[in-house]
Every structure is written in C-alpha cells, then in structure tokens.
Design a protein around this motif. Structure first.
Motif, PDB file in Angstrom:
ATOM      1  N   LEU A 131      -6.082  -2.357   6.988  1.00  0.00           N
ATOM      2  CA  LEU A 131      -7.450  -2.343   6.105  1.00  0.00           C
ATOM      3  C   LEU A 131      -8.118  -3.603   6.609  1.00  0.00           C
ATOM      4  O   LEU A 131      -7.761  -4.770   6.398  1.00  0.00           O
ATOM      5  CB  LEU A 131      -7.425  -1.887   4.945  1.00  0.00           C
ATOM      6  CG  LEU A 131      -6.743  -0.733   4.389  1.00  0.00           C
ATOM      7  CD1 LEU A 131      -6.827  -0.761   2.751  1.00  0.00           C
ATOM      8  CD2 LEU A 131      -7.323   0.541   5.141  1.00  0.00           C
ATOM      9  N   SER A 132      -9.365  -3.619   6.978  1.00  0.00           N
ATOM     10  CA  SER A 132     -10.175  -4.735   7.151  1.00  0.00           C
ATOM     11  C   SER A 132     -11.124  -4.889   5.911  1.00  0.00           C
ATOM     12  O   SER A 132     -11.987  -3.860   5.648  1.00  0.00           O
ATOM     13  CB  SER A 132     -11.135  -4.720   8.540  1.00  0.00           C
ATOM     14  OG  SER A 132     -12.184  -5.537   8.567  1.00  0.00           O
ATOM     15  N   PRO A 148      -2.091  -8.552  12.550  1.00  0.00           N
ATOM     16  CA  PRO A 148      -2.704  -7.968  11.277  1.00  0.00           C
ATOM     17  C   PRO A 148      -2.108  -8.423   9.797  1.00  0.00           C
ATOM     18  O   PRO A 148      -2.754  -7.861   8.898  1.00  0.00           O
ATOM     19  CB  PRO A 148      -2.240  -6.384  11.343  1.00  0.00           C
ATOM     20  CG  PRO A 148      -0.890  -6.550  12.080  1.00  0.00           C
ATOM     21  CD  PRO A 148      -0.993  -8.047  12.832  1.00  0.00           C
ATOM     22  N   THR A 149      -1.213  -9.341   9.786  1.00  0.00           N
ATOM     23  CA  THR A 149      -0.533  -9.281   8.327  1.00  0.00           C
ATOM     24  C   THR A 149      -1.543 -10.317   7.396  1.00  0.00           C
ATOM     25  O   THR A 149      -0.994 -10.246   6.238  1.00  0.00           O
ATOM     26  CB  THR A 149       0.835  -9.982   8.793  1.00  0.00           C
ATOM     27  OG1 THR A 149       0.546 -11.265   9.135  1.00  0.00           O
ATOM     28  CG2 THR A 149       1.668  -9.250   9.383  1.00  0.00           C
ATOM     29  N   GLY A 150      -2.146 -11.433   8.110  1.00  0.00           N
ATOM     30  CA  GLY A 150      -2.762 -12.157   7.082  1.00  0.00           C
ATOM     31  C   GLY A 150      -2.097 -13.397   6.685  1.00  0.00           C
ATOM     32  O   GLY A 150      -2.424 -14.160   5.854  1.00  0.00           O
ATOM     33  N   ALA A 151      -0.863 -13.568   7.167  1.00  0.00           N
ATOM     34  CA  ALA A 151       0.142 -14.661   6.771  1.00  0.00           C
ATOM     35  C   ALA A 151      -0.359 -15.918   7.658  1.00  0.00           C
ATOM     36  O   ALA A 151      -1.019 -15.755   8.640  1.00  0.00           O
ATOM     37  CB  ALA A 151       1.369 -14.454   7.568  1.00  0.00           C
ATOM     38  N   VAL A 173      -5.836  -6.463   5.189  1.00  0.00           N
ATOM     39  CA  VAL A 173      -4.544  -6.273   4.437  1.00  0.00           C
ATOM     40  C   VAL A 173      -3.783  -5.428   4.907  1.00  0.00           C
ATOM     41  O   VAL A 173      -4.146  -4.441   5.585  1.00  0.00           O
ATOM     42  CB  VAL A 173      -5.464  -5.881   2.842  1.00  0.00           C
ATOM     43  CG1 VAL A 173      -4.226  -5.442   1.837  1.00  0.00           C
ATOM     44  CG2 VAL A 173      -6.416  -6.515   2.477  1.00  0.00           C
ATOM     45  N   MET A 174      -2.557  -5.578   4.815  1.00  0.00           N
ATOM     46  CA  MET A 174      -1.277  -4.720   5.202  1.00  0.00           C
ATOM     47  C   MET A 174      -0.785  -3.911   4.065  1.00  0.00           C
ATOM     48  O   MET A 174      -0.691  -4.300   2.838  1.00  0.00           O
ATOM     49  CB  MET A 174       0.003  -5.637   5.555  1.00  0.00           C
ATOM     50  CG  MET A 174      -0.275  -6.578   6.809  1.00  0.00           C
ATOM     51  SD  MET A 174       0.012  -5.449   8.272  1.00  0.00           S
ATOM     52  CE  MET A 174       1.861  -5.074   8.201  1.00  0.00           C
TER      53      MET A 174
END
Ligand code: PLP
Length: 378
Positions: free
Chosen positions: A356-357, A168-171, A315-316
């Motif tokens: 959040l997506s 989930p982190t988007g990294a 987004v975290m």
C-alpha cells in the motif's frame, strides 16, 4: 513480422499492470508518487528557461552548473566524494539505473538483489544479460542477513544492489549493515549499485550511510538518485548518476549516443532542486502523519498485519490470514471493495503480501482503508 530478441519478449512491466488508472469510484492505494505539486519556484525556473528560448542542444552530461549543484549536494549531504565530472543528469533515476547495470554487468553475470525488491531492478539486470540472484530479507523488518548475502556470492557475481529506504518494504538499512555490505563488495571485488531515491524519507532515527561514503566504497559504487520523490517531480524525468569520474565519462558517452541529454529548459529547474530542499521538510511532515494514519487504521483490521515502514512511503501488508493469496486479495479488493492495491506474489520474497502507498491524500487513505475494513470485517 520479423522476430524480436527473446529477452525483450520476456521483459515485464514491473508494477505497471497494477498502476493503470482503475474504473471510476475505485480508491487507489497503489501510486508511488507524492500527492503534491512540484514546488512553484522549481516549475517557474523551467517556464522561464522555456520562455527565454532555452530549447537547443547542450552539454550531454547536463550543464556544468547543474552537475556541480548535484555533486555539491551529494558531497555535503551524504559525504559521497564525487567530483563534478562524476555526475550525469539522466531522464529519470530509472535511466541512471539502466546505465549502472550496463556498466556493472556483463552477459551471464550474477547480480545480488535484496528481496523483495523493486521489480525494475530485476528487469534491468535481465535486460543487460545478467542473472538476478534474490537474497530474501525476512519479515517483519525486511533487513538483509549479511551471511545470506555472503552465501549468495559466487565467482559469477558482479554486483550487489542496495535500495535503502526500500521499495516495497520500507526497510532502512543500518550503518553497520551498509558497512558490512561494502566490505563484502571489497572482499569479492564487486560493484554496488545504490538506489538512493528515497534517502530523504526516513522515519526512524537510523543514520543513512551511503555506500559510496564508506572507506573503499566510492570506487565501486554507482549511486543513483534524483528529485522525483523528494521534490514531487516524478513527471519531469530527471535523475542523477554519480560515480568515479572515469565511469561517469563512459556513462556520458552512453547518454550522448542515446538520448543526448534531458530537455535543456529543465536544467535550471533540476539545478534549483539540488540547491533548494525547503519543500522536502514540509513533505516529510505530511508523510509522517499519513504513515501514522494508515498504520493506525490498518491496526483495526485483525486479518491484516502491517509491517512498520522505516522509510519511503509504502507499507507491506501480510494478507494470508484472510485465507487469500495476495493476487486473489488484490483482485477481490478491486471488485468487491473498490480499492486498488499491488499484490507482491509475483516478486520473490513478496508472497502473501500486498503493497500500500501512503503517498496519497488523507481522504484517499481514510476511504481506502475504511473500505477494506468494511469488506473484511463483516
Ligand atoms: C526504488 C526506486 N528507484 C527508482 C525509481 C524511479 O525514479 P524516477 O521516477 O526518477 O525514474 C523508483 C520509482 O518508483 C523507485 O521506487
């Protein structure tokens, strides 16, 4: 009723509990799938195949032209030196991941996961009898520390999972980080399971380096990808497993003895997806806009602190300044603000965060964040 094995009783449903359709009137900022339809030429290819009677058993790995199309894509786009015979087309990337864990993990082996991670990775490790070992990636970047990964490796470690861009982190891990992880895997003779489902969705200028493209990486990397997120094909259940040919042959037998193959009439569509990336560019532009929209609206809520996602569409958000833990926040957001979010408290490394997506439509994003703001900023 007779007993069933304990490890199946322990199996959790990942984010499923938070993804069930909420009561009417609730805004969902949870769903990890594109809010677009599958490109028409791809749907048409499947309809035409179905209409022409392409409904019989066929090659279990996927037809030769389909596997060739994905192998060519992985060779040219990500410099992964996979042979055509190194590709297995699976029912979704999830199934390809399960095959990867079955190949790379023996009973009681340890698997390094970079936390917080997508819950299915940890569940599948346990499903095949392995033990997840979580290496925390620190906020706000959620990039891994190579020293911490090194410190987590023991003689029982059999694999490291990489998922970049990360859910989930988007990294999005840098080329240096990727190369260092491959070097660690070589040093300790480990498998790398590389979940590359989001590699077309990178928002900064990081060059994506596939572990299988790094010198010495290919022979120990099981690459998993597919068109679910890039071509808005989540419901089609098409995934791709790519590996050195001898490993793919084993996985071909695994698939042959289980689901046989993906539906025959989906194969021409899955082949077209590997060749036609034109719609992805359009989707990318949309996501970049929606990401900006969500981040700029979140900035208006002082008690929420959002990390800047570098890729994927999540987004975290740190909710601790609201005085609530993430589970309480999610429960109350649903009841009081009529917004559905995913609390990450139960994920190692996700404590205090919600996910959040921004794959949702603009209107949904606007309404959802607006409701959170009215609820929190009284
Ligand atoms: C990191 C990651 N890998 C794999 C998948 C599953 O892909 P598929 O729908 O092709 O099984 C997802 C879906 O959410 C995901 O987030």
């Amino acid at each position: 009723m007779p007993d069933i094995p304990d490890h199946l009783i322990r199996l959790k449903g990942g984010f499923k509990a938070f993804l069930s359709p909420p009561p009417e009137g609730v805004v969902r900022l949870t769903v990890g799938e594109p809010g677009f339809d599958t490109p028409k030429n791809i749907s048409d290819a499947a309809s035409a195949a179905l209409a022409s009677g392409d409904t019989h058993y066929t090659r279990g790995e996927g037809r030769e032209e389909l596997c060739t199309a994905w192998a060519s894509h992985l060779r040219s786009r990500w410099k992964i030196p996979v042979e055509d015979e190194g590709i297995i087309i699976t029912p979704g990337a999830k199934q390809a991941l399960l095959y990867a864990f079955m190949v790379a993990v023996r009973e009681k082996d340890e698997v390094v996961l970079l936390a917080p991670c997508w819950p299915t990775h940890a569940e599948q490790v346990e499903l095949v009898g392995g033990k997840p070992v979580f290496v925390h990636c620190e906020a706000p970047s959620f990039h891994p520390s190579i020293d911490m990964i090194r410190g987590a490796i023991t003689e029982k470690t059999s694999a490291i999972v990489i998922n970049s861009p990360n859910n989930p982190t988007g990294a999005v891990y840098t080329p240096e980080e990727m190369i260092s992880i491959v070097q660690l895997a070589i040093e300790h003779d480990l498998w790398i399971i590389s979940d590359e489902i989001y590699t077309e969705l990178i928002w900064n200028d990081t060059e994506y380096v596939a572990p299988a493209s790094v010198l010495g990486g290919f022979e120990r990397t099981l690459t998993v990808t597919g068109p679910s997120k890039t071509h808005a094909m989540t419901g089609w259940r098409v995934g791709v497993f790519a590996a050195p040919t001898p490993i793919a042959k084993v996985v071909g037998r695994l698939q042959g003895n289980t689901c046989s193959h993906i539906p025959s009439f989906l194969m021409p569509a899955a082949e077209l997806a590997a060749k036609d990336w034109s719609s992805v560019e359009k989707f990318r532009e949309e996501y970049i806009r929606r990401r900006e929209l969500m981040l700029s609206m979140l900035e208006q809520i002082p008690s929420l602190s959002a990390s800047e996602p570098e890729g994927a569409f999540y987004v975290m958000v740190d909710v601790r300044q609201t005085g609530m833990d993430a589970t309480t926040f999610a429960k109350r957001a649903m009841e009081e603000a009529l917004v559905q979010v995913i609390p990450l408290d139960s994920l190692p490394g996700g404590e205090g965060y919600i996910r959040l997506s921004y794959a949702a439509d603009d209107d949904v994003i606007r309404e959802g964040i607006q409701r959170l703001q009215s609820w929190l900023v009284q």
